[in-house]
Design a protein around this motif. Structure first.
Motif, PDB file in Angstrom:
ATOM      1  N   THR A  65       0.850  -1.185   0.000  1.00 21.35           N
ATOM      2  CA  THR A  65       0.000   0.000   0.000  1.00 21.35           C
ATOM      3  C   THR A  65       0.889   1.240   0.000  1.00 21.35           C
ATOM      4  O   THR A  65       2.019   1.215   0.495  1.00 21.35           O
ATOM      5  CB  THR A  65      -0.915   0.057   1.235  1.00 21.35           C
ATOM      6  N   LEU A  66       0.369   2.312  -0.551  1.00 21.99           N
ATOM      7  CA  LEU A  66       1.080   3.591  -0.606  1.00 21.99           C
ATOM      8  C   LEU A  66       0.351   4.616   0.246  1.00 21.99           C
ATOM      9  O   LEU A  66      -0.865   4.779   0.130  1.00 21.99           O
ATOM     10  CB  LEU A  66       1.154   4.087  -2.059  1.00 21.99           C
ATOM     11  N   SER A  67       1.104   5.309   1.095  1.00 13.86           N
ATOM     12  CA  SER A  67       0.552   6.413   1.882  1.00 13.86           C
ATOM     13  C   SER A  67       1.446   7.635   1.706  1.00 13.86           C
ATOM     14  O   SER A  67       2.676   7.521   1.720  1.00 13.86           O
ATOM     15  CB  SER A  67       0.485   6.058   3.377  1.00 13.86           C
ATOM     16  N   PRO A 101       7.018  26.838  -6.609  1.00 14.46           N
ATOM     17  CA  PRO A 101       8.141  26.335  -7.408  1.00 14.46           C
ATOM     18  C   PRO A 101       8.388  24.838  -7.280  1.00 14.46           C
ATOM     19  O   PRO A 101       8.980  24.233  -8.162  1.00 14.46           O
ATOM     20  CB  PRO A 101       9.334  27.136  -6.892  1.00 14.46           C
ATOM     21  N   PHE A 102       7.962  24.250  -6.173  1.00 16.21           N
ATOM     22  CA  PHE A 102       8.238  22.817  -6.001  1.00 16.21           C
ATOM     23  C   PHE A 102       7.194  22.187  -5.086  1.00 16.21           C
ATOM     24  O   PHE A 102       6.502  22.874  -4.324  1.00 16.21           O
ATOM     25  CB  PHE A 102       9.642  22.581  -5.418  1.00 16.21           C
ATOM     26  N   THR A 103       7.119  20.870  -5.153  1.00 18.45           N
ATOM     27  CA  THR A 103       6.285  20.056  -4.255  1.00 18.45           C
ATOM     28  C   THR A 103       7.118  18.891  -3.743  1.00 18.45           C
ATOM     29  O   THR A 103       7.817  18.237  -4.527  1.00 18.45           O
ATOM     30  CB  THR A 103       5.047  19.510  -4.990  1.00 18.45           C
ATOM     31  N   LYS A 104       7.044  18.656  -2.442  1.00 14.94           N
ATOM     32  CA  LYS A 104       7.682  17.489  -1.848  1.00 14.94           C
ATOM     33  C   LYS A 104       6.615  16.631  -1.178  1.00 14.94           C
ATOM     34  O   LYS A 104       5.746  17.160  -0.471  1.00 14.94           O
ATOM     35  CB  LYS A 104       8.728  17.892  -0.807  1.00 14.94           C
ATOM     36  N   LEU A 105       6.696  15.332  -1.397  1.00 10.80           N
ATOM     37  CA  LEU A 105       5.773  14.387  -0.765  1.00 10.80           C
ATOM     38  C   LEU A 105       6.581  13.281  -0.109  1.00 10.80           C
ATOM     39  O   LEU A 105       7.428  12.653  -0.758  1.00 10.80           O
ATOM     40  CB  LEU A 105       4.814  13.788  -1.798  1.00 10.80           C
ATOM     41  N   LYS A 106       6.316  13.059   1.155  1.00 14.35           N
ATOM     42  CA  LYS A 106       6.964  11.948   1.852  1.00 14.35           C
ATOM     43  C   LYS A 106       6.098  10.708   1.687  1.00 14.35           C
ATOM     44  O   LYS A 106       4.923  10.698   2.077  1.00 14.35           O
ATOM     45  CB  LYS A 106       7.174  12.260   3.330  1.00 14.35           C
ATOM     46  N   LEU A 107       6.685   9.657   1.111  1.00 13.88           N
ATOM     47  CA  LEU A 107       5.945   8.442   0.782  1.00 13.88           C
ATOM     48  C   LEU A 107       6.322   7.314   1.732  1.00 13.88           C
ATOM     49  O   LEU A 107       7.494   7.146   2.094  1.00 13.88           O
ATOM     50  CB  LEU A 107       6.243   8.007  -0.657  1.00 13.88           C
ATOM     51  N   SER A 108       5.321   6.553   2.112  1.00 16.37           N
ATOM     52  CA  SER A 108       5.528   5.332   2.897  1.00 16.37           C
ATOM     53  C   SER A 108       4.818   4.199   2.171  1.00 16.37           C
ATOM     54  O   SER A 108       3.594   4.199   2.061  1.00 16.37           O
ATOM     55  CB  SER A 108       4.972   5.481   4.316  1.00 16.37           C
ATOM     56  N   ILE A 109       5.605   3.268   1.653  1.00 18.37           N
ATOM     57  CA  ILE A 109       5.048   2.127   0.916  1.00 18.37           C
ATOM     58  C   ILE A 109       5.256   0.881   1.764  1.00 18.37           C
ATOM     59  O   ILE A 109       6.391   0.474   2.020  1.00 18.37           O
ATOM     60  CB  ILE A 109       5.734   1.947  -0.451  1.00 18.37           C
ATOM     61  N   ARG A 110       4.170   0.292   2.217  1.00 16.88           N
ATOM     62  CA  ARG A 110       4.252  -0.948   2.983  1.00 16.88           C
ATOM     63  C   ARG A 110       4.319  -2.118   2.008  1.00 16.88           C
ATOM     64  O   ARG A 110       3.552  -2.174   1.039  1.00 16.88           O
ATOM     65  CB  ARG A 110       3.047  -1.098   3.904  1.00 16.88           C
TER      66      ARG A 110
END
Length: 471
Positions: A309-311, A330-339
């Motif tokens: 799963t992706l969160s 100017p930018f986007t950051k996303l912290k991803l947690s993939i179980r």
């Protein structure tokens, strides 16, 4: 071993000694290194570790060897050893570092504010996993008080678990000879389906975590001028996430992140559903009108334990809503947690995720995925008959019902490490994180009767392990 005597002793220890110490521990913001880069300078981890070590040393257990081991540049580790027959060596594990504060706490509660309400002790880290050292030592004290034999016991309390146990491998290598070869591993850092029996964990998912960054401009510009010409960094990030996940169903699309679910694990999921029923869904604080991702409880359980799963757990580049101007960012950051399910090589999976996100970026945007941590999942070996009998007897003594087992959707990196290192060992992965306990989130609490029961069950299993090996 007289169960009533053990329970009386454990109840008294929790009420008079453990809970006051845990309240002191909760008040310390001992954030894991990922969340406090200056942890050494701030001293909170050292202060919490000294509190736990001091309490353990004050219990007067004859023969207990205790040392706070320190490798320069790494978080400390508490090593304890109690002598006994080496053929019945048990390794007991827990951690004492904490997740960050998180928003949404009740007005009268807070992460560093211990509050007891009935059977609950609120505050960050009490149940995840500050109680572990106290429970392990008290279980051994309960046996010693009755003169019940036990094998050699090694207790490890680490301080980097919430950061992926980054410091633990170095300590395992350093202490390998002292640890020896355990035949039984007891981990006190997992969950429970209910508070009315002893629960063990038979599988854990792994994790691939990192930060996706999309950059399109050197500085923000008026959205009225730029939109329609300059692509939105958020839209690009959203497009890239669609390479990983079907946004309509939540299915992770990369085959490398899936495994074939073994038939016995599907049967275990069905057994979990029979034990928990609708609580599989209803134990989560859904907003009124929100539904789960499906209606089949077994499939939902498998989603949680044996499917990836992706969160998105964090974001950067966004001003607060209250002060956001009409600016194309100017930018986007996303912290991803993939179980990831057990059996997935998370090192390879991390490389694949990075490749998929970074290749052929839309509009030529600057895209990067930087891995922060990864850890493999784990599946328990077959439970030995003596251990299953012990678990059931322990649960009946403490709770009046036999034990139950379930898969967990979270990760304990130490387990896959130990599974590879000690393939012949039996594992008891347990914990007190039951319904609504909300580890990592607001209003986290420790369920006191559950913690007492798990302590008593641990004592029973240690005694039975010695009896089995001696026999």
């Amino acid at each position: 071993m007289d169960h009533e005597t053990v329970r009386t002793f454990i109840d008294s220890a929790w009420e008079t000694s453990i809970l006051p110490a845990l309240e002191e521990y909760i008040a310390i913001p001992a954030l894991s290194p990922d969340f406090d880069r200056e942890w050494a300078a701030h001293g909170h981890i050292d202060r919490a570790m000294d509190l736990i070590a001091g309490w353990c040393g004050d219990q007067g257990i004859e023969g207990l060897v205790m040392e706070v081991v320190r490798i320069p540049g790494r978080t400390p580790l508490l090593y304890m050893e109690l002598p006994g027959p080496p053929q019945a060596t048990t390794l007991l594990y827990g951690h004492m570092d904490k997740q960050p504060e998180m928003t949404g706490w009740r007005e009268d509660l807070g992460p560093w504010k211990p509050v007891r309400e009935g059977d609950r002790l609120y505050g960050r880290g009490g149940a995840d996993d500050g109680y572990a050292a106290f429970a392990a030592v008290t279980a051994l004290r309960a046996l010693r008080e009755q003169g019940v034999a036990h094998g050699r016991c090694v207790i490890l309390i680490e301080a980097s678990e919430e950061s992926g146990s980054v410091d633990l491998p170095a300590y395992i290598e350093l202490l390998a000879e002292r640890i020896g070869t355990p035949g039984l591993v007891v981990c006190l850092d997992s969950g429970a389906g209910t508070y009315d029996r002893f629960w063990t964990t038979n599988s854990l998912r792994g994790v691939v975590a990192g930060v996706l960054t999309v950059e399109v401009l050197t500085e923000g510009v008026h959205s009225g001028s730029a939109s329609g010409i300059v692509p939105s960094s958020f839209r690009i990030a959203r497009t890239l996430l669609s390479r990983l996940e079907n946004e309509e169903t939540g299915e992770v699309l990369l085959r490398e992140l899936h495994v074939e679910i073994p038939p016995d694990r599907r049967r275990e999921a069905e057994a979990t559903v029979r034990a928990l029923g609708e609580a599989v869904v209803h134990d989560f604080p859904f907003l009124e009108g929100t539904r789960a991702m499906g209606e089949d409880l077994t499939e939902l359980t498998l989603n949680q334990t044996w499917r990836p799963t992706l969160s998105v757990v964090g974001a950067g580049g966004f001003p607060p809503v209250e002060t956001a101007g009409n600016v194309l960012r100017p930018f986007t950051k996303l912290k991803l947690s993939i179980r990831t399910p057990p059996g997935v090589d998370t090192a390879s999976a991390t490389r694949r995720v990075k490749q998929v996100l970074e290749e052929n970026p839309p509009y030529g945007a600057r895209v990067g995925f930087e891995s922060e941590q990864s850890g493999d999942g784990w599946a328990a070996p077959a439970t030995a008959p003596w251990l299953q009998a012990s678990l059931d007897r322990a649960s009946r003594d403490a709770f009046g019902q036999p034990s139950a087992a379930m898969g967990e959707g979270g990760s304990i990196p130490f387990m896959s490490m130990l599974g590879r290192r000690f393939p012949a060992a039996q594992f008891v992965i347990t914990g007190i994180l039951g319904p609504q306990s909300n580890a990592h989130g607001p209003n986290e609490f420790l369920h006191i009767p559950m913690a007492k029961g798990v302590t008593a069950c641990t004592a029973r299993v240690l005694a039975d392990f010695h009896g089995t090996m001696a026999g």
